[in-house]
Design a protein around this motif. Structure first.
Motif, PDB file in Angstrom:
ATOM      1  N   VAL A 297       0.868  -1.177   0.000  1.00 37.98           N
ATOM      2  CA  VAL A 297       0.000   0.000   0.000  1.00 37.98           C
ATOM      3  C   VAL A 297       0.901   1.221   0.000  1.00 37.98           C
ATOM      4  CG1 VAL A 297      -1.820   1.250   1.225  1.00 37.98           C
ATOM      5  CG2 VAL A 297      -1.784  -1.249   1.271  1.00 37.98           C
ATOM      6  N   VAL A 298       0.520   2.244  -0.735  1.00 41.26           N
ATOM      7  CA  VAL A 298       1.319   3.462  -0.804  1.00 41.26           C
ATOM      8  C   VAL A 298       1.516   4.033   0.598  1.00 41.26           C
ATOM      9  CG1 VAL A 298       1.371   5.838  -1.629  1.00 41.26           C
ATOM     10  CG2 VAL A 298       0.643   4.006  -3.148  1.00 41.26           C
ATOM     11  N   VAL A 326      14.987  -0.181  -6.090  1.00 46.46           N
ATOM     12  CA  VAL A 326      13.602  -0.496  -6.454  1.00 46.46           C
ATOM     13  C   VAL A 326      12.921   0.801  -6.862  1.00 46.46           C
ATOM     14  CG1 VAL A 326      11.412  -1.454  -5.662  1.00 46.46           C
ATOM     15  CG2 VAL A 326      13.582  -2.447  -4.871  1.00 46.46           C
ATOM     16  N   GLU A 327      12.535   0.902  -8.121  1.00 45.78           N
ATOM     17  CA  GLU A 327      11.879   2.108  -8.615  1.00 45.78           C
ATOM     18  C   GLU A 327      10.435   2.119  -8.155  1.00 45.78           C
ATOM     19  OE1 GLU A 327      11.073   4.460 -12.863  1.00 45.78           O
ATOM     20  OE2 GLU A 327      12.149   2.535 -12.802  1.00 45.78           O
ATOM     21  N   GLY A 328      10.052   3.237  -7.544  1.00 40.14           N
ATOM     22  CA  GLY A 328       8.686   3.360  -7.059  1.00 40.14           C
ATOM     23  C   GLY A 328       8.547   3.039  -5.591  1.00 40.14           C
ATOM     24  N   ALA A 329       9.657   2.910  -4.869  1.00 39.88           N
ATOM     25  CA  ALA A 329       9.593   2.608  -3.435  1.00 39.88           C
ATOM     26  C   ALA A 329      10.865   3.098  -2.765  1.00 39.88           C
ATOM     27  CB  ALA A 329       9.407   1.108  -3.180  1.00 39.88           C
ATOM     28  N   GLN A 330      10.712   3.547  -1.536  1.00 43.35           N
ATOM     29  CA  GLN A 330      11.877   3.857  -0.706  1.00 43.35           C
ATOM     30  C   GLN A 330      12.367   2.560  -0.065  1.00 43.35           C
ATOM     31  OE1 GLN A 330      13.348   6.808  -0.585  1.00 43.35           O
ATOM     32  NE2 GLN A 330      11.821   7.633  -2.000  1.00 43.35           N
ATOM     33  N   ARG A 331      13.700   2.382  -0.032  1.00 43.00           N
ATOM     34  CA  ARG A 331      14.269   1.133   0.478  1.00 43.00           C
ATOM     35  C   ARG A 331      15.163   1.443   1.673  1.00 43.00           C
ATOM     36  NH1 ARG A 331      18.748  -1.908  -2.898  1.00 43.00           N
ATOM     37  NH2 ARG A 331      19.895  -0.216  -1.912  1.00 43.00           N
ATOM     38  N   TYR A 332      14.980   0.687   2.783  1.00 40.73           N
ATOM     39  CA  TYR A 332      15.765   0.889   3.999  1.00 40.73           C
ATOM     40  C   TYR A 332      16.301  -0.467   4.476  1.00 40.73           C
ATOM     41  CZ  TYR A 332      13.229   5.279   3.840  1.00 40.73           C
ATOM     42  OH  TYR A 332      12.699   6.472   3.425  1.00 40.73           O
ATOM     43  N   ILE A 355      14.847  -5.886   4.765  1.00 38.33           N
ATOM     44  CA  ILE A 355      14.758  -4.643   3.999  1.00 38.33           C
ATOM     45  C   ILE A 355      13.330  -4.120   4.104  1.00 38.33           C
ATOM     46  CG2 ILE A 355      15.069  -3.559   1.757  1.00 38.33           C
ATOM     47  CD1 ILE A 355      16.484  -6.973   2.115  1.00 38.33           C
ATOM     48  N   ALA A 356      13.198  -2.884   4.578  1.00 38.89           N
ATOM     49  CA  ALA A 356      11.884  -2.232   4.622  1.00 38.89           C
ATOM     50  C   ALA A 356      11.655  -1.489   3.313  1.00 38.89           C
ATOM     51  CB  ALA A 356      11.804  -1.276   5.805  1.00 38.89           C
ATOM     52  N   LEU A 357      10.520  -1.752   2.677  1.00 39.62           N
ATOM     53  CA  LEU A 357      10.136  -1.093   1.426  1.00 39.62           C
ATOM     54  C   LEU A 357       8.879  -0.257   1.680  1.00 39.62           C
ATOM     55  CD1 LEU A 357      10.535  -4.081  -1.066  1.00 39.62           C
ATOM     56  CD2 LEU A 357      12.107  -2.170  -0.759  1.00 39.62           C
ATOM     57  N   ILE A 358       8.893   0.999   1.239  1.00 36.30           N
ATOM     58  CA  ILE A 358       7.737   1.879   1.377  1.00 36.30           C
ATOM     59  C   ILE A 358       7.337   2.341  -0.010  1.00 36.30           C
ATOM     60  CG2 ILE A 358       6.818   3.971   2.433  1.00 36.30           C
ATOM     61  CD1 ILE A 358       8.918   3.748   4.565  1.00 36.30           C
ATOM     62  N   PRO A 359       6.272   1.777  -0.596  1.00 38.38           N
ATOM     63  CA  PRO A 359       5.845   2.197  -1.935  1.00 38.38           C
ATOM     64  C   PRO A 359       5.461   3.669  -1.944  1.00 38.38           C
ATOM     65  CG  PRO A 359       4.815   0.111  -1.308  1.00 38.38           C
ATOM     66  CD  PRO A 359       5.453   0.657  -0.079  1.00 38.38           C
ATOM     67  N   THR A 360       5.811   4.349  -3.028  1.00 40.02           N
ATOM     68  CA  THR A 360       5.511   5.783  -3.164  1.00 40.02           C
ATOM     69  C   THR A 360       4.438   6.077  -4.201  1.00 40.02           C
ATOM     70  OG1 THR A 360       7.321   6.007  -4.766  1.00 40.02           O
ATOM     71  CG2 THR A 360       7.840   6.427  -2.452  1.00 40.02           C
ATOM     72  N   ARG A 361       3.955   5.054  -4.915  1.00 43.22           N
ATOM     73  CA  ARG A 361       2.930   5.287  -5.925  1.00 43.22           C
ATOM     74  C   ARG A 361       2.160   3.990  -6.138  1.00 43.22           C
ATOM     75  NH1 ARG A 361       7.387   5.690 -10.747  1.00 43.22           N
ATOM     76  NH2 ARG A 361       7.688   3.457 -11.074  1.00 43.22           N
ATOM     77  N   GLU A 393       1.588  -5.628  -6.737  1.00 44.21           N
ATOM     78  CA  GLU A 393       0.597  -4.620  -7.096  1.00 44.21           C
ATOM     79  C   GLU A 393       0.368  -3.731  -5.879  1.00 44.21           C
ATOM     80  OE1 GLU A 393      -1.599  -2.513  -9.708  1.00 44.21           O
ATOM     81  OE2 GLU A 393      -0.423  -4.334 -10.154  1.00 44.21           O
ATOM     82  N   VAL A 394       0.667  -2.443  -6.018  1.00 40.44           N
ATOM     83  CA  VAL A 394       0.580  -1.498  -4.909  1.00 40.44           C
ATOM     84  C   VAL A 394      -0.789  -0.828  -4.936  1.00 40.44           C
ATOM     85  CG1 VAL A 394       1.592   0.543  -3.846  1.00 40.44           C
ATOM     86  CG2 VAL A 394       3.060  -1.115  -5.009  1.00 40.44           C
ATOM     87  N   ALA A 395      -1.478  -0.895  -3.812  1.00 41.59           N
ATOM     88  CA  ALA A 395      -2.787  -0.261  -3.695  1.00 41.59           C
ATOM     89  C   ALA A 395      -2.620   1.194  -3.275  1.00 41.59           C
ATOM     90  CB  ALA A 395      -3.636  -1.004  -2.668  1.00 41.59           C
ATOM     91  N   PRO A 396      -3.588   2.078  -3.648  1.00 40.38           N
ATOM     92  CA  PRO A 396      -3.496   3.486  -3.206  1.00 40.38           C
ATOM     93  C   PRO A 396      -3.584   3.589  -1.690  1.00 40.38           C
ATOM     94  CG  PRO A 396      -5.094   3.205  -4.984  1.00 40.38           C
ATOM     95  CD  PRO A 396      -4.748   1.831  -4.521  1.00 40.38           C
TER      96      PRO A 396
END
Length: 579
Positions: A297-298, A326-332, A355-361, A393-396
């Motif tokens: 989820v974004v 990873v394009e479209g996500a912040q990676r930590y 690895i923490a991923l935070i989708p941005t879109r 698939e990233v949800a809004p």
């Protein structure tokens, strides 16, 4: 000249006294035996009389003997009113080789000992106490391969065989110049029968990693063991019984056994090997998720776990995994958790990456493959461990408006939903269809022209006009909440307040996360500041966060953006009905 006569007389007397004292100083070496086996020990006493100072020079002695123990004591004795002082060094020696060994003179100051001779026979040739009996102790060493690769992790095993329970035992470490040698695991004890004799078998293992190609000489460890034995008579300590050492009448028998020295032929890294060089017998690379299946989820973090397991290598040999962006996500990524161990007699190591991923879109999120090249020691060839690429698939974000569909698509859907038009055999529409297909076509072309015009306006004049802030979210109040959360050093509240400020500033087109918000504001260094905020919240290992410093860099950006929004927002007409 006559006034100087007493002084000269005193100097002559002092010189004569010192010379006499030096002549009386004596240094002698006493041995408890002149013949011994290679695995036995020799007790030597170095006795200094008079005023000899300093420490004896034992360098020549250590060429033929290993000094296992060394002690020093001083004694004074009075005989017929004469006081004498003695300094005594007690040495426990283990011969390094068989043969007739001549002990060279040992020096202490100006004094020196007389040369002594000792005969050392092969172990097992001397059986004074038990003729023909099997040895009380044995030491054996082995390694899994005699031709390893450079930097290949080997298990070096040492087996200690004891026929009787010892009073004391100590094992030295193997020596190998040009290799890493470290203890590995715990000792293992069992019973074994060798040549019809039952022994207690103790196995100790070491990790051996050659650092250079070529011949590698591994000197076997030394076992120093003491067994109970019948006391031996000896005249060595009649004068000073308190200075007696091992094997000098204390009811103990001390033996020194050495494992065989091994020579390995270390092979260089193959030309076909990749960098980094990882020789192993097996490698496994797998992917897990904190939530299965992963839900993207974004703006919400999801944790990806990569685990690397290697057989035949130590933890220090594990390379860092190359984690692509990873394009479209912040990676930590967090710090890997590495473990070392031994299983089924083989070295094993593992590393766990979170690895923490935070989708941005919203939309598809592509995760590239992760690949590690290693060298298969079993089949002697290069191989690869791969985690395949995958797409999530990233949800809004909750509450965000869904992306609107083009009007032309809506019109086409409406047309397709009408009743089907009857056709004749020639394929032409019947007269009953009327003008509606032409009307639908005109409307569709109109909507398409409108979309093209909007796109051209965006390209020519920059971004589309920003929607005015929602009346339900006050920009100033959101900024105040950001400041309060930063000053309270609460990163979670600061993140939520920042996203509220972004929605007040940009409405439906607000950024999905703080890092994207920093890019939107366009201030130098602000992206790194907000990335530190995200790491404090979502990095698996966590990071400290400086809320006051974050606000110091945020305040000017939020102030300027608020002022700009106020200028860009048109005032409501004073007379809505006029005109």
């Amino acid at each position: 000249m006559r006034p100087w006569s007493p002084v000269l007389l005193i100097l002559l007397l002092v010189g004569w006294s010192l010379g006499a004292l030096a002549q009386s100083a004596e240094l002698r070496l006493d041995l408890d035996r002149q013949r011994l086996a290679l695995n036995e020990t020799l007790v030597a006493r170095l006795i200094a009389d008079g005023g000899l100072k300093g420490e004896p020079d034992l360098r020549r002695l250590e060429q033929d003997f290993e000094v296992l123990e060394r002690s020093h004591a001083e004694q004074m004795r009075i005989i017929n009113g004469t006081i004498s002082r003695l300094r005594v060094w007690t040495l426990v020696l283990a011969p390094r080789h068989p043969g007739v060994i001549e002990i060279a003179p040992i020096t202490l100051g100006a004094a020196r000992t007389e040369p002594r001779r000792v005969e050392v026979v092969e172990a097992g040739a001397r059986r004074d106490a038990e003729p023909g009996a099997p040895p009380l102790a044995r030491v054996e060493a082995e390694v899994e391969t005699a031709a390893p690769y450079v930097q290949q992790a080997l298990v070096y095993r040492v087996a200690i065989l004891l026929r009787e329970r010892p009073l004391q035992a100590a094992l030295s470490a193997p020596l190998a110049e040009g290799a890493i040698v470290e203890p590995l695991g715990e000792d293992r004890s069992s019973r074994a029968v060798v040549d019809g004799v039952e022994y207690t078998r103790v196995e100790r293992r070491y990790l051996l990693i050659p650092q250079h190609s070529g011949a590698l000489r591994v000197e076997g460890p030394r076992l120093d063991v003491i067994f109970a034995a019948a006391p031996r008579p000896g005249a060595l300590y009649r004068d000073f019984p308190s200075l007696s050492g091992f094997g000098a009448g204390g009811g103990e028998r001390r033996l020194v056994e050495r494992a065989e020295t091994l020579t390995l032929q270390v092979r260089a890294r193959p030309d076909a090997a990749a960098e980094p060089w990882l020789p192993a017998s097996a490698v496994r690379l797998r992917e897990d998720w904190a939530e299965t299946p992963p839900r993207a989820v974004v703006g919400e973090p999801l944790t990806r776990v990569l685990t690397l397991e290697v057989e035949g290598a130590s933890a220090t040999q594990l390379p860092e995994l190359v984690l692509p962006e990873v394009e479209g996500a912040q990676r930590y990524p967090g710090r890997p958790r590495v473990e070392d161990g031994l299983a089924a007699g083989e070295v094993r190591a593992s590393a766990r990456y979170e690895i923490a991923l935070i989708p941005t879109r919203p939309g598809p999120l592509h995760l590239p493959e992760v690949r590690l090249v290693w060298w298969d020691l079993v089949n002697d060839r290069p191989r690869e461990a791969v985690i395949p690429a995958r797409t999530l698939e990233v949800a809004p974000a909750p509450g965000a408006p869904l992306p609107s569909r083009p009007a032309s698509a809506a019109v086409a859907e409406t047309v397709a939903g009408d009743e089907p038009v009857a056709t004749d055999q020639g394929g032409r529409g019947s007269a009953g269809a009327g003008p509606w297909p032409w009307v639908a076509l005109v409307l569709g072309l109109g909507w398409a022209a409108t979309l093209i015009w909007l796109w051209w306006r965006r390209r020519a004049g920059g971004e589309a006009p920003v929607a005015p802030p929602s009346a339900s979210v006050d920009l100033g109040a959101a900024r105040a909440r950001v400041e309060a959360a930063c000053r309270a050093n609460d990163p979670r509240a600061a993140r939520a307040a920042l996203l509220d400020w972004g929605r007040a500033r940009w409405g439906a087109s607000a950024p999905g996360g703080p890092v994207e918000l920093g890019r939107r504001l366009g201030r130098p260094g602000l992206g790194a500041t907000l990335a530190a905020l995200e790491r404090a919240l979502y990095a698996p290992t966590g990071e400290p966060w400086d809320g006051a410093g974050c606000w110091a860099r945020l305040a000017p950006a939020l102030t300027d953006a608020s002022t700009e929004t106020a200028r860009a927002t048109p005032l409501a007409p004073l007379y809505p009905g006029a005109g």
